[in-house]
Design an enzyme around this catalytic site. Sequence first.
Site, PDB file in Angstrom:
ATOM      1  N   ARG A  27       0.838  -1.202   0.000  1.00 57.68           N
ATOM      2  CA  ARG A  27       0.000   0.000   0.000  1.00 57.68           C
ATOM      3  C   ARG A  27       0.864   1.239   0.000  1.00 57.68           C
ATOM      4  O   ARG A  27       1.765   1.363   0.828  1.00 57.68           O
ATOM      5  CB  ARG A  27      -0.889   0.040   1.238  1.00 57.68           C
ATOM      6  CG  ARG A  27      -2.033  -0.880   1.082  1.00 57.68           C
ATOM      7  CD  ARG A  27      -3.077  -0.675   2.118  1.00 57.68           C
ATOM      8  NE  ARG A  27      -3.883  -1.881   2.120  1.00 57.68           N
ATOM      9  CZ  ARG A  27      -4.704  -2.219   3.081  1.00 57.68           C
ATOM     10  NH1 ARG A  27      -4.834  -1.431   4.129  1.00 57.68           N
ATOM     11  NH2 ARG A  27      -5.414  -3.319   3.000  1.00 57.68           N
ATOM     12  N   SER A 121      -8.107  -1.149   0.688  1.00 57.48           N
ATOM     13  CA  SER A 121      -9.120  -1.467   1.693  1.00 57.48           C
ATOM     14  C   SER A 121      -9.860  -0.240   2.216  1.00 57.48           C
ATOM     15  O   SER A 121     -10.571   0.421   1.487  1.00 57.48           O
ATOM     16  CB  SER A 121      -8.444  -2.244   2.817  1.00 57.48           C
ATOM     17  OG  SER A 121      -9.401  -2.767   3.694  1.00 57.48           O
ATOM     18  N   HIS A 122      -9.627   0.067   3.503  1.00 60.54           N
ATOM     19  CA  HIS A 122     -10.361   1.139   4.167  1.00 60.54           C
ATOM     20  C   HIS A 122      -9.633   2.476   4.073  1.00 60.54           C
ATOM     21  O   HIS A 122     -10.095   3.460   4.628  1.00 60.54           O
ATOM     22  CB  HIS A 122     -10.538   0.757   5.633  1.00 60.54           C
ATOM     23  CG  HIS A 122      -9.238   0.318   6.248  1.00 60.54           C
ATOM     24  ND1 HIS A 122      -8.660  -0.898   5.955  1.00 60.54           N
ATOM     25  CD2 HIS A 122      -8.381   0.943   7.079  1.00 60.54           C
ATOM     26  CE1 HIS A 122      -7.514  -1.006   6.598  1.00 60.54           C
ATOM     27  NE2 HIS A 122      -7.313   0.106   7.286  1.00 60.54           N
ATOM     28  N   ASP A 292     -16.330  -1.512   4.163  1.00 58.98           N
ATOM     29  CA  ASP A 292     -15.182  -0.712   3.737  1.00 58.98           C
ATOM     30  C   ASP A 292     -15.054  -0.732   2.218  1.00 58.98           C
ATOM     31  O   ASP A 292     -15.888  -1.317   1.507  1.00 58.98           O
ATOM     32  CB  ASP A 292     -13.893  -1.175   4.428  1.00 58.98           C
ATOM     33  CG  ASP A 292     -13.403  -2.522   3.922  1.00 58.98           C
ATOM     34  OD1 ASP A 292     -14.234  -3.291   3.399  1.00 58.98           O
ATOM     35  OD2 ASP A 292     -12.201  -2.816   4.061  1.00 58.98           O
ATOM     36  N   ASP A 294     -13.316  -2.249  -0.055  1.00 56.24           N
ATOM     37  CA  ASP A 294     -13.292  -3.494  -0.823  1.00 56.24           C
ATOM     38  C   ASP A 294     -14.262  -4.546  -0.292  1.00 56.24           C
ATOM     39  O   ASP A 294     -14.241  -5.694  -0.736  1.00 56.24           O
ATOM     40  CB  ASP A 294     -11.870  -4.063  -0.889  1.00 56.24           C
ATOM     41  CG  ASP A 294     -11.313  -4.404   0.488  1.00 56.24           C
ATOM     42  OD1 ASP A 294     -11.640  -3.702   1.463  1.00 56.24           O
ATOM     43  OD2 ASP A 294     -10.553  -5.388   0.592  1.00 56.24           O
ATOM     44  N   ASP A 296     -14.706  -6.174   2.602  1.00 62.32           N
ATOM     45  CA  ASP A 296     -14.465  -7.288   3.520  1.00 62.32           C
ATOM     46  C   ASP A 296     -14.760  -6.923   4.975  1.00 62.32           C
ATOM     47  O   ASP A 296     -15.016  -7.794   5.793  1.00 62.32           O
ATOM     48  CB  ASP A 296     -13.051  -7.892   3.350  1.00 62.32           C
ATOM     49  CG  ASP A 296     -11.948  -6.863   3.462  1.00 62.32           C
ATOM     50  OD1 ASP A 296     -12.252  -5.655   3.604  1.00 62.32           O
ATOM     51  OD2 ASP A 296     -10.767  -7.264   3.384  1.00 62.32           O
ATOM     52  N   ARG A 297     -14.735  -5.624   5.306  1.00 58.62           N
ATOM     53  CA  ARG A 297     -15.039  -5.238   6.695  1.00 58.62           C
ATOM     54  C   ARG A 297     -16.507  -4.887   6.870  1.00 58.62           C
ATOM     55  O   ARG A 297     -17.180  -4.512   5.892  1.00 58.62           O
ATOM     56  CB  ARG A 297     -14.230  -4.001   7.086  1.00 58.62           C
ATOM     57  CG  ARG A 297     -12.758  -4.252   7.138  1.00 58.62           C
ATOM     58  CD  ARG A 297     -12.030  -3.037   7.669  1.00 58.62           C
ATOM     59  NE  ARG A 297     -10.620  -3.365   7.823  1.00 58.62           N
ATOM     60  CZ  ARG A 297      -9.768  -2.684   8.550  1.00 58.62           C
ATOM     61  NH1 ARG A 297     -10.157  -1.598   9.194  1.00 58.62           N
ATOM     62  NH2 ARG A 297      -8.505  -3.067   8.644  1.00 58.62           N
ATOM     63  N   THR A 361      -2.637 -10.648  14.186  1.00 55.40           N
ATOM     64  CA  THR A 361      -3.501  -9.853  13.320  1.00 55.40           C
ATOM     65  C   THR A 361      -3.237 -10.189  11.857  1.00 55.40           C
ATOM     66  O   THR A 361      -2.090 -10.301  11.448  1.00 55.40           O
ATOM     67  CB  THR A 361      -3.191  -8.361  13.575  1.00 55.40           C
ATOM     68  OG1 THR A 361      -3.568  -8.070  14.918  1.00 55.40           O
ATOM     69  CG2 THR A 361      -3.939  -7.468  12.624  1.00 55.40           C
ATOM     70  N   GLU A 380     -12.066 -10.464  13.894  1.00 51.07           N
ATOM     71  CA  GLU A 380     -11.042  -9.566  14.405  1.00 51.07           C
ATOM     72  C   GLU A 380     -11.701  -8.282  14.886  1.00 51.07           C
ATOM     73  O   GLU A 380     -12.737  -7.877  14.359  1.00 51.07           O
ATOM     74  CB  GLU A 380     -10.037  -9.226  13.310  1.00 51.07           C
ATOM     75  CG  GLU A 380      -9.212 -10.396  12.848  1.00 51.07           C
ATOM     76  CD  GLU A 380      -8.160  -9.966  11.839  1.00 51.07           C
ATOM     77  OE1 GLU A 380      -6.996  -9.864  12.203  1.00 51.07           O
ATOM     78  OE2 GLU A 380      -8.517  -9.713  10.677  1.00 51.07           O
ATOM     79  N   SER A 382     -10.791  -5.495  14.193  1.00 49.38           N
ATOM     80  CA  SER A 382     -10.692  -4.498  13.128  1.00 49.38           C
ATOM     81  C   SER A 382     -11.860  -4.613  12.144  1.00 49.38           C
ATOM     82  O   SER A 382     -11.694  -4.422  10.954  1.00 49.38           O
ATOM     83  CB  SER A 382      -9.363  -4.648  12.405  1.00 49.38           C
ATOM     84  OG  SER A 382      -9.160  -5.992  11.997  1.00 49.38           O
ATOM     85  N   LYS A 393     -12.137 -12.202   5.026  1.00 52.08           N
ATOM     86  CA  LYS A 393     -13.290 -11.789   5.815  1.00 52.08           C
ATOM     87  C   LYS A 393     -14.336 -11.273   4.837  1.00 52.08           C
ATOM     88  O   LYS A 393     -14.024 -10.911   3.709  1.00 52.08           O
ATOM     89  CB  LYS A 393     -12.903 -10.753   6.844  1.00 52.08           C
ATOM     90  CG  LYS A 393     -12.165  -9.540   6.314  1.00 52.08           C
ATOM     91  CD  LYS A 393     -11.717  -8.710   7.504  1.00 52.08           C
ATOM     92  CE  LYS A 393     -10.890  -7.523   7.099  1.00 52.08           C
ATOM     93  NZ  LYS A 393      -9.544  -7.885   6.637  1.00 52.08           N
TER      94      LYS A 393
HETATM   95  C1  G6P Z   1      -6.416  -5.957   7.197  1.00 53.32           C
HETATM   96  C2  G6P Z   1      -6.388  -7.443   7.377  1.00 53.32           C
HETATM   97  C3  G6P Z   1      -6.963  -7.799   8.715  1.00 53.32           C
HETATM   98  C4  G6P Z   1      -6.245  -7.082   9.806  1.00 53.32           C
HETATM   99  C5  G6P Z   1      -6.188  -5.616   9.552  1.00 53.32           C
HETATM  100  C6  G6P Z   1      -5.227  -5.026  10.550  1.00 53.32           C
HETATM  101  O1  G6P Z   1      -7.723  -5.501   7.178  1.00 53.32           O
HETATM  102  O2  G6P Z   1      -7.133  -8.076   6.361  1.00 53.32           O
HETATM  103  O3  G6P Z   1      -6.881  -9.175   8.880  1.00 53.32           O
HETATM  104  O4  G6P Z   1      -6.868  -7.252  11.055  1.00 53.32           O
HETATM  105  O5  G6P Z   1      -5.723  -5.355   8.261  1.00 53.32           O
HETATM  106  O6  G6P Z   1      -4.897  -3.769  10.224  1.00 53.32           O
HETATM  107  P1  G6P Z   1      -3.764  -2.997  11.007  1.00 53.32           P
HETATM  108  O7  G6P Z   1      -3.866  -1.648  10.394  1.00 53.32           O
HETATM  109  O8  G6P Z   1      -4.173  -3.009  12.454  1.00 53.32           O
HETATM  110  O9  G6P Z   1      -2.475  -3.717  10.758  1.00 53.32           O
HETATM  111 ZN    ZN Z   2     -10.914  -4.192   3.374  1.00 55.50          ZN
END
Ligand code: G6P
Ligand code: ZN
Length: 566
Positions: A27, A121-122, A292, A294, A296-297, A361, A380, A382, A393
């Site tokens: 990213r 992602s987010h 989010d 994409d 998945d959240r 994580t 999770e 998150s 997810k």
């Molecule tokens: C992504 C992954 C998750 C993880 C998250 C953590 O969304 O798919 O599995 O929990 O990142 O993000 P962070 O910013 O806390 O590393």
């Molecule tokens: Zn995502």
Amino acid sequence: MDDSPLQVLSVPTAPYPDQRPGTSGLRKKVYVFQSNRDYLQNFVQSVLSSIDLRDRQGSTIVVGGDGRYFNRVAIEVIVQMAAANGVGRLLIGQNGIMSTPAVSCMIRKMKAIGGIILTASHNPGGPNGDFGIKFNISNGGPAPEAITDKIFQLSRTIEEYAICPDLRVDLATLGKQTFDLENKFRPFTVEIVDPVESYANMLRNIFDFAALKEMLSGHNHIRIRLDAMHGVMGPYLRRILCEELGCPANSLINCVPLEDFGGQHPDPNLTYAAELVQSMQSGQYNFGAAFDGDGDRNMILGKHGFFVNPSDSVAVIAANIFCIPYFQHTGVRGFARSMPTSAALDNVAKATKIQLYETPTGWKFFGKLMDAGKLSLCGEESFGTGSDHIREKDGLWAVLAWLSILATRQQSVEEIMTEHWQTYGRNFFTRFDYEEVDILAAVEMMEDLEIMMSDKAFTGQIFSEGEKMYKVERADNFEYSDPVDGSISRHQGLRIVFSDGSRIIFRLSGTGSSGATIRLYVDSYENDAGKIFQDPQVMLAPLVNLALKMSMLQERTGRSAPTVIT
Ligand code: G6P
Ligand code: ZN
């Protein structure tokens, strides 16, 4: 049209030092991809080269993205490079769009060798936002560390990449396109697929759509509000919730995918999904959810904006798992949560005598357990929830899981949640995010904390905070030994566990693109019926204060308050 075979070129290039994939792929700010020559090409070549040539030749790869700025440009390059690298077929979501769970589903269904997902992602999008590339393997899940390490190593020594610069793909028209190449790998096929169809078919086999339809559009239907936050989920929600399950069109907001997500963070939490939270507060809707970028959240809300903490969400689904027909067929093999996630799920696991796994994580750790037949449901903190139906997810799956529970129990979100706390006790949980802080300050803080924690005298030390006393029972940097292959993942977060079971956890985010994001997680268990309805922020304030003092987080980062509180 000229139908002579397309030229395959080998273009000399030089490595970039910073292409190490993070928690979820590479990213970076969009300008990093745009203004550094061949930055994208180098990484794509490293991904393709990480697949053994024998496996790559003639293979199928799935490609899709969340529609953010640079999505289309990146896909065009990926097509040209996949062709030149001997891939036989690409399955691409129409207009380059496919949610992360749908890519996972497609990889598995089509027995593809893997998938390339274009998403950050987010994280925000647009010319000033983020872009990302993630590689998933044949099980449909994120590549494990051994593979991302290999990709990183390849990116550090790359000298050339292969490309068919004249190959032009039409991403809009459904169906097959075949290309003749001048090398031995021809022909090369691109298939533009409907991004929703296979995924919707899969969900139909997991849930009882008739029961959901009855609840959402039958006689006494409930009203729901879903927020796609201008990410990839719009088309999925329209097709599945409205066209198929009969929700009125005004159940959906922000459902037009935008390259910059309307300038917002497509991150489903109480801060960034403020529009949904506000509209839920009116009391017009019984159930709300946001996704989010994409898809998945997920964030789950009840009437009046009643917030379901993601750590609780997976525990509630676990406790009501047989409301979902899929699990009636597969049975339940195991539960799992990431280390910083509260232990709410552990309580259900204990009561139902189902094995619980605590992983670092990152979703990839769950995938391995699922492949080994050890895991059915996981989540999770998150805002990620999912099961072994795929290896990512799955935001919409989580929403349909909750709706299935509502349909079976005929209760509100709040009733279900409070009964859960009454039965199992409540794990109060909060997460403070300090986004884009100075990297050096963050790293130093973590290093100093670890030094402090590893002092022998730290264990057993008593801290008093207001009227509360906390005795340190254990302090470590979380380490995970994979029960399937024995591999060890170290340095997964600093964890201080107190004698009453409360925890303080510090972790640096692995998904940011600039600066560092410090995450402070605090949780504490309470089973006194008189105390389970307290405000988590009040309940956890002493531990939060203690954490801030121990780390001197505010002094070191110059931040008096977090960016986001969950
Ligand atoms: C992504 C992954 C998750 C993880 C998250 C953590 O969304 O798919 O599995 O929990 O990142 O993000 P962070 O910013 O806390 O590393
Ligand atoms: Zn995502």
